[in-house]
Motif scaffolding. Structure first.
Motif, PDB file in Angstrom:
ATOM      1  N   SER A 169       0.716  -1.291  -0.100  1.00 33.29           N
ATOM      2  CA  SER A 169       0.027   0.055   0.106  1.00 33.29           C
ATOM      3  C   SER A 169       0.811   1.169  -0.042  1.00 33.29           C
ATOM      4  N   THR A 170       1.965   1.179   0.714  1.00 31.76           N
ATOM      5  CA  THR A 170       2.815   2.194   0.521  1.00 31.76           C
ATOM      6  C   THR A 170       3.251   2.870  -0.802  1.00 31.76           C
ATOM      7  N   ILE A 171       3.670   2.083  -1.743  1.00 29.12           N
ATOM      8  CA  ILE A 171       4.203   2.398  -3.250  1.00 29.12           C
ATOM      9  C   ILE A 171       2.702   2.891  -3.721  1.00 29.12           C
ATOM     10  N   PHE A 172       1.776   2.363  -3.388  1.00 27.44           N
ATOM     11  CA  PHE A 172       0.469   2.974  -4.005  1.00 27.44           C
ATOM     12  C   PHE A 172      -0.068   4.245  -3.673  1.00 27.44           C
ATOM     13  N   MET A 173       0.244   4.603  -2.249  1.00 29.77           N
ATOM     14  CA  MET A 173       0.123   5.959  -1.595  1.00 29.77           C
ATOM     15  C   MET A 173       1.029   7.057  -2.144  1.00 29.77           C
ATOM     16  N   TRP A 174       2.417   6.557  -2.224  1.00 31.94           N
ATOM     17  CA  TRP A 174       3.282   7.416  -2.599  1.00 31.94           C
ATOM     18  C   TRP A 174       3.191   7.721  -4.087  1.00 31.94           C
ATOM     19  N   CYS A 175       2.886   7.001  -5.145  1.00 31.95           N
ATOM     20  CA  CYS A 175       2.723   7.154  -6.270  1.00 31.95           C
ATOM     21  C   CYS A 175       1.558   8.100  -6.585  1.00 31.95           C
ATOM     22  N   PHE A 176       0.720   7.996  -5.917  1.00 35.63           N
ATOM     23  CA  PHE A 176      -0.767   8.730  -6.056  1.00 35.63           C
ATOM     24  C   PHE A 176      -0.621  10.148  -5.302  1.00 35.63           C
ATOM     25  N   ALA A 177       0.271  10.204  -4.274  1.00 36.84           N
ATOM     26  CA  ALA A 177       0.619  11.622  -3.767  1.00 36.84           C
ATOM     27  C   ALA A 177       1.697  12.367  -4.854  1.00 36.84           C
ATOM     28  N   ASP A 178       2.531  11.647  -5.320  1.00 37.07           N
ATOM     29  CA  ASP A 178       3.551  12.377  -6.025  1.00 37.07           C
ATOM     30  C   ASP A 178       2.896  12.751  -7.566  1.00 37.07           C
ATOM     31  N   ARG A 179       1.942  12.016  -7.917  1.00 37.38           N
ATOM     32  CA  ARG A 179       1.135  12.177  -9.272  1.00 37.38           C
ATOM     33  C   ARG A 179       0.565  13.733  -9.037  1.00 37.38           C
ATOM     34  N   GLU A 180      -0.082  14.026  -7.827  1.00 39.10           N
ATOM     35  CA  GLU A 180      -0.539  15.016  -7.699  1.00 39.10           C
ATOM     36  C   GLU A 180       0.303  16.173  -8.197  1.00 39.10           C
ATOM     37  N   ILE A 181       1.661  16.186  -7.876  1.00 36.57           N
ATOM     38  CA  ILE A 181       2.569  17.124  -8.458  1.00 36.57           C
ATOM     39  C   ILE A 181       2.587  17.412  -9.936  1.00 36.57           C
ATOM     40  N   TRP A 182       2.480  16.447 -10.788  1.00 38.56           N
ATOM     41  CA  TRP A 182       2.304  16.622 -11.987  1.00 38.56           C
ATOM     42  C   TRP A 182       1.115  16.973 -12.400  1.00 38.56           C
ATOM     43  N   ILE A 183      -0.009  16.708 -11.749  1.00 38.50           N
ATOM     44  CA  ILE A 183      -1.390  17.084 -11.909  1.00 38.50           C
ATOM     45  C   ILE A 183      -1.434  18.447 -11.771  1.00 38.50           C
ATOM     46  N   GLU A 184      -0.772  18.763 -10.824  1.00 46.00           N
ATOM     47  CA  GLU A 184      -0.716  20.426 -10.358  1.00 46.00           C
ATOM     48  C   GLU A 184       0.030  21.276 -11.431  1.00 46.00           C
ATOM     49  N   LEU A 185       1.212  20.600 -12.165  1.00 47.77           N
ATOM     50  CA  LEU A 185       1.711  21.433 -13.150  1.00 47.77           C
ATOM     51  C   LEU A 185       0.844  21.496 -14.336  1.00 47.77           C
ATOM     52  N   ALA A 186       0.207  20.297 -14.576  1.00 47.86           N
ATOM     53  CA  ALA A 186      -0.867  20.188 -15.797  1.00 47.86           C
ATOM     54  C   ALA A 186      -1.645  20.969 -15.740  1.00 47.86           C
ATOM     55  N   GLN A 187      -2.276  21.339 -14.285  1.00 45.10           N
ATOM     56  CA  GLN A 187      -3.558  21.895 -14.095  1.00 45.10           C
ATOM     57  C   GLN A 187      -3.062  23.744 -14.357  1.00 45.10           C
ATOM     58  N   GLU A 188      -1.556  23.843 -14.021  1.00 44.72           N
ATOM     59  CA  GLU A 188      -1.061  25.386 -14.102  1.00 44.72           C
ATOM     60  C   GLU A 188      -1.144  25.466 -15.627  1.00 44.72           C
ATOM     61  N   LEU A 189      -0.795  24.521 -16.563  1.00 48.61           N
ATOM     62  CA  LEU A 189      -0.733  24.737 -17.765  1.00 48.61           C
ATOM     63  C   LEU A 189      -2.228  24.797 -18.484  1.00 48.61           C
ATOM     64  N   THR A 190      -2.888  23.990 -18.166  1.00 50.83           N
ATOM     65  CA  THR A 190      -4.148  23.710 -19.002  1.00 50.83           C
ATOM     66  C   THR A 190      -5.353  24.287 -18.409  1.00 50.83           C
ATOM     67  N   GLY A 191      -5.403  24.402 -16.997  1.00 50.87           N
ATOM     68  CA  GLY A 191      -6.394  24.586 -16.378  1.00 50.87           C
ATOM     69  C   GLY A 191      -7.486  23.551 -15.657  1.00 50.87           C
ATOM     70  N   ALA A 192      -6.965  22.538 -16.042  1.00 52.45           N
ATOM     71  CA  ALA A 192      -8.096  21.276 -15.774  1.00 52.45           C
ATOM     72  C   ALA A 192      -6.837  20.167 -15.015  1.00 52.45           C
ATOM     73  N   ARG A 193      -7.380  19.403 -14.217  1.00 54.02           N
ATOM     74  CA  ARG A 193      -6.416  18.287 -13.452  1.00 54.02           C
ATOM     75  C   ARG A 193      -6.399  17.309 -14.496  1.00 54.02           C
ATOM     76  N   ILE A 194      -7.248  16.524 -14.996  1.00 57.74           N
ATOM     77  CA  ILE A 194      -7.077  15.311 -15.657  1.00 57.74           C
ATOM     78  C   ILE A 194      -7.527  15.487 -17.162  1.00 57.74           C
ATOM     79  N   THR A 195      -8.954  15.903 -17.362  1.00 57.63           N
ATOM     80  CA  THR A 195      -9.322  15.995 -18.825  1.00 57.63           C
ATOM     81  C   THR A 195      -9.077  17.270 -19.377  1.00 57.63           C
ATOM     82  N   TYR A 196      -7.813  17.339 -19.891  1.00 60.08           N
ATOM     83  CA  TYR A 196      -7.269  18.729 -20.239  1.00 60.08           C
ATOM     84  C   TYR A 196      -7.953  19.415 -21.428  1.00 60.08           C
ATOM     85  N   SER A 197      -8.403  18.403 -22.425  1.00 57.66           N
ATOM     86  CA  SER A 197      -8.643  19.049 -23.806  1.00 57.66           C
ATOM     87  C   SER A 197      -8.043  20.139 -24.302  1.00 57.66           C
TER      88      SER A 197
END
Lengths: 156, 388, 337
Positions: free
Chosen positions: B123-151
């Motif tokens: 479960s540790t690697i699961f939580m780590w991956c999903f927590a660190d995924r948040e950083i990249w989602i945050e970056l993508a959100q900065e660029l596109t304005g959306a978290r996952i569905t960028y369009s």
């Protein structure tokens, strides 16, 4: 079955890494109802509608991929209304509006008590998204990226 | 051998380790003798719906099957559409597309790694991956304005320019991630229990991988250096230096390692993209001039561009177009047939999970019941993407 | 009229105190509540999360498990139509009961015990081995393939841990020349702790404890991603709560046993508390808790092994090591004589 020394070393490494994180003071959880992230200005959140700028061109309703925006007849004009049950926040309507009558807000707490509230006719739509209601005034934070901690939540 | 010797186990769709699909497994004791993935549980007829939508409206639609990797599948659709329309995106837009595609690849791989971790019990690697995924989602959100569905990608360019201070944030994220990946190695990649579970499990040999048509990291883990980004470069990839990660073993562990190394490669690509990015417009000239001048001026300041009204009525020439893109999970093929109307006559998307699905049937038999999640996770299979 | 004095004397009457207060029901309940909370909290800390937080927030959600227990209590108990009703209900209760019974044989100090027997160590171990049989019955009674596979896995696990566990205990028994827990602890107080005398036996006992109590990386019979909830797939409500606490009871007893066998039990005792059961009890509990915390911490480090790998570890690793431990004990005994 005698384990190799390297295996024992890897066991130890894993356990030490685990132990290390018990003492690392870093938590990436955002405790949502207590802490609310202040989203950046260019976030594609709920949509604000300026009725006075609207020229009834229907472009927003025609581009909407989810049929969330519909034109309603108000007096003599045709004005857009939104159905937040269908909206997917692609923001195409905002981008195609030639008069900037639609605008993004950084509100994304989309929760309503009733189904009917989510279908907003032009007049309700023009009032803008409602302010989210919290039981207690939440702590507003901004997310900062950090070299050592990844995400850092800073109070505003 | 009588029929009674076998036990049929139905795993899923309501099972913690199955995802949105069902496996019909025939067990001989603890050994799998037959394995049948039963797909279609989350079929949403994306291709059929697309026939009733206008070309621009399909952009958010194609994202829905692969929610973990929306930028790449979107890019494929836009490339096919641009071929039909006969236009091209300006260089800056190409770089921005590459940037988002690679950020998305990183968080798609983290997603796959995390799910694989929880499937074998960490479960540790699961939580780590999903927590660190948040950083990249945050970056993508900065660029596109959306978290996952960028369009984010539109025909002829992209919707938004790089925001201020993006490079700084990106370099921070990369520095953090590089440190973190060392801990990932210690607690998951080199963990003796993980290696015991994954090494020599679910081997796909090189010949079999080619014969079955496996794509993406799974193919590269079997020793085939095949990456659409190198073989048929698109966007800014020809100008960027990166390696194809290949491993010979073809087992579940090598697939994990390929993903893990590709995260590092993607960070290398992202670094180069922000260094090399040229200045200039981000939408094709022919569309740019259709935007009202007042709005154009404002967009130049804010970096958030408007769409021209013609996007509602995009009418490509009569014909067909195909595009190939290397998404996080493998190659995505888009095929559009146009009859000159605003809706496509036929639209088809071949997703990587759909092509990797066949691997289940051929790798599972001979393994134990406990290996099902280990192999399933290593293939990074995503049922909605296969069902579409 | 029963006076207060009589009540106090009744409570501190060893057979009652040991079964009801410590190490019996009350201490067990508190330890389980605390342990499950701590398990989630440690895992959360390693995983950069908060873990249980909102129930009794000033103490970090320490009574989260109580809330969960209440939820189980009020949840409907669903009995599948095709299940064997009698065995389906009785098996978890009996497995819980038989996992709990060994507690009576655990002494608190050399002068405070429920009953004294030459074979109290054997009694504890023998009673502990009865409980898994009911897990096999659960798998049969539930009429669910995942329950069935889970209980079979539990059966295989017994094969893996039981022999090395008994051999490692035997190694210690040879070393102390007794099977009485009280005498084992007394011997240790005169010499050194068992873990220093025979670390191999201690290691084998520890690993076998984790195998027996389904701790990571040996959480095989309940592997969620493989077989849903293992033997307990069909259970709901309070019976599921019993099933959940079953492995924690075993962990509790085996950890206390580890404290008696290897960590010097209730010693060191400070003088004024010699007769009082509280001080020795607390010392034993702390030693046991350390073992339990090691067990629950491993969840955040390891994934799980396969069942065949566990059998291999049991027979090729732990069994061989336990033989080595036996030889070590023999040679130590000969050396001393």
């Amino acid at each position: 079955m005698i384990p190799k020394p390297s295996t024992i070393k890897r066991h130890l490494e894993a356990i030490i890494t685990g132990l290390k994180y018990i003492f690392v003071k870093n938590r990436l959880t955002l405790r949502y109802p207590e802490m609310v992230q202040l989203l950046s200005e260019n976030y594609r959140g709920m949509i604000k509608y300026y009725m006075d700028r609207c020229i009834s061109c229907t472009l927003c309703a025609r581009i909407c991929p989810a049929d969330a925006i519909k034109m309603y007849t108000v007096g003599e004009n045709k004005l857009p209304g939104i159905n937040y049950m269908r909206c997917i926040f692609c923001g195409f309507c905002v981008d195609i509006c030639p008069k900037e009558a639609l605008e993004f807000t950084n509100i994304h707490d989309l929760a309503y008590y009733t189904r009917e509230e989510q279908i907003q006719k032009p007049i309700e739509f023009s009032k803008g998204p409602p302010k989210p209601i919290f039981k207690k005034e939440p702590m507003k934070i901004v997310v900062k990226l950090d070299k050592s901690r990844g995400l850092k939540y800073e109070r505003t | 051998m009588s029929e009674d010797k076998f036990m049929q186990v139905l795993i899923g769709p309501q099972h913690p380790g199955s995802g949105h699909m069902r496996f019909i497994v025939k067990m001989d004791g603890d050994i799998i003798s037959e394995f049948e993935p039963d797909i279609g549980y989350v079929h949403r007829a994306v291709e059929k719906i697309a026939e009733s939508k206008r070309y621009i409206q399909i952009v958010p639609l194609v994202e829905r099957p692969i929610l973990a990797d929306t930028a790449n599948i979107n890019l494929g659709y836009i490339l096919a559409l641009e071929r039909l329309l006969g236009i091209d995106a300006p260089p800056r837009a190409q770089y921005l597309r590459t940037l988002l595609a690679e950020i998305n690849r990183i968080h798609s791989h983290l997603y796959g790694l995390g799910i694989h971790g929880i499937m074998i019990g960490s479960s540790t690697i699961f939580m780590w991956c999903f927590a660190d995924r948040e950083i990249w989602i945050e970056l993508a959100q900065e660029l596109t304005g959306a978290r996952i569905t960028y369009s984010y990608m539109i025909p002829g360019g992209v919707r938004r320019d790089l925001p201020n201070g993006f490079n700084e944030k990106l370099s921070k994220a990369i520095a953090y991630m590089e440190e973190r990946l060392k801990d990932y190695e210690k607690i998951f990649i080199n963990n003796p229990v993980v290696t015991a579970r994954l090494i020599d499990v679910g081997i796909i040999k090189k010949d079999d991988a080619i014969k079955l048509g496996i794509v993406g990291p799974n193919l590269r883990a079997s020793g085939v250096a095949y990456d659409v980004r190198k073989i048929e470069p698109y966007c800014a990839y020809p100008e960027i230096d990166f390696d194809i990660i290949v491993r010979k073993e073809g087992d579940a562990y090598s697939r994990v390692l390929v993903r893990f190394e590709e995260i590092k490669q993607s960070m290398k690509i992202v670094k180069q993209v922000v260094e090399k990015i040229p200045s200039g417009p981000i939408i094709n000239e022919s569309y740019l001039k259709l935007i009202p001048p007042k709005l154009r001026e404002k967009a130049e300041q804010t970096g958030i561009w408007k769409m021209p009204a013609i996007f509602i009525n995009l009418k490509p020439r009569k014909g067909e177009a195909i595009s190939r893109v290397e998404a996080g999970r493998g190659e995505v093929t888009h095929y559009i047939v146009s009859d000159g109307s605003p809706n496509p006559y036929r639209f088809r998307v071949v997703t990587p999970s759909f092509r990797n699905l066949i691997a289940f049937k051929y790798t599972m038999p001979g393994h134990r019941l406990a290996d099902i999640p280990a192999i399933y996770g290593s293939l990074d299979y995503f049922p909605p993407s296969a069902d579409r | 009229m029963i006076s207060l004095d009589q009540i106090i004397r009744l409570i501190f009457f060893p057979p009652i105190f040991i079964t009801i207060v410590f190490p019996g029901l009350i201490a067990l309940l508190i330890v389980i509540v605390f342990l499950i909370w701590l398990e989630r909290k440690i895992a959360a800390k390693v995983q950069l999360r908060y873990g249980p937080l909102y129930i009794l927030k000033p103490l970090g959600g320490v009574i989260q498990t109580v809330a969960d227990l209440l939820r189980y209590l009020f949840a409907e108990v669903i009995i599948p139509r095709r299940a064997d009703k009698f065995s389906f209900i009785m098996a978890p209760i009996l497995s819980f009961g038989f996992a709990f019974i060994p507690i009576v044989a655990l002494p608190i100090s050399s002068k405070y015990f429920a009953f004294k027997s030459d074979l109290s160590l054997l009694v504890v171990l023998a009673l502990l081995t009865i409980a898994p049989i009911f897990i096999l019955i659960i798998g049969w009674a539930s009429d669910n393939k995942f329950s069935f596979i889970g209980s079979l896995r539990e059966g295989y696990m017994i094969m893996a841990y039981e022999v090395p566990l008994f051999l490692s205990v035997l190694a210690m028994a040879i070393l102390y020349n007794t099977l009485d827990i009280i005498e084992i602890v007394e011997t240790q107080s005169k010499w050194v702790w068992g873990i220093l005398l025979n670390p191999i036996a201690a290691f084998v006992f520890l690993i076998c404890t984790f195998m027996m109590t389904a701790r990571f990386p040996f959480e095989i019979s309940e592997a969620e991603q493989e077989i849903v909830m293992g033997p307990f797939t069909e259970y709901t409500g309070i019976i599921f709560g019993l099933c959940m606490s079953y492995s924690y009871i075993k962990l509790y007893i085996l950890s206390l046993l580890f404290a008696y066998l290897f960590l010097g039990g209730w010693y060191p005792i400070v003088w004024p508390f010699t007769l009082n059961p509280i001080m020795p009890g607390i010392i034993t509990l702390i030693k046991g808790l350390i073992v339990m915390i090691i067990g629950i911490f491993l969840r955040s480090v390891y994934p799980r092994f396969r069942v065949d790998q566990t059998l291999r570890i049991g027979w090729e690793g732990m069994f061989v090591l336990s033989i080595v431990a036996l030889i070590l004990s023999f040679s130590l005994v000969i050396l001393v004589k």
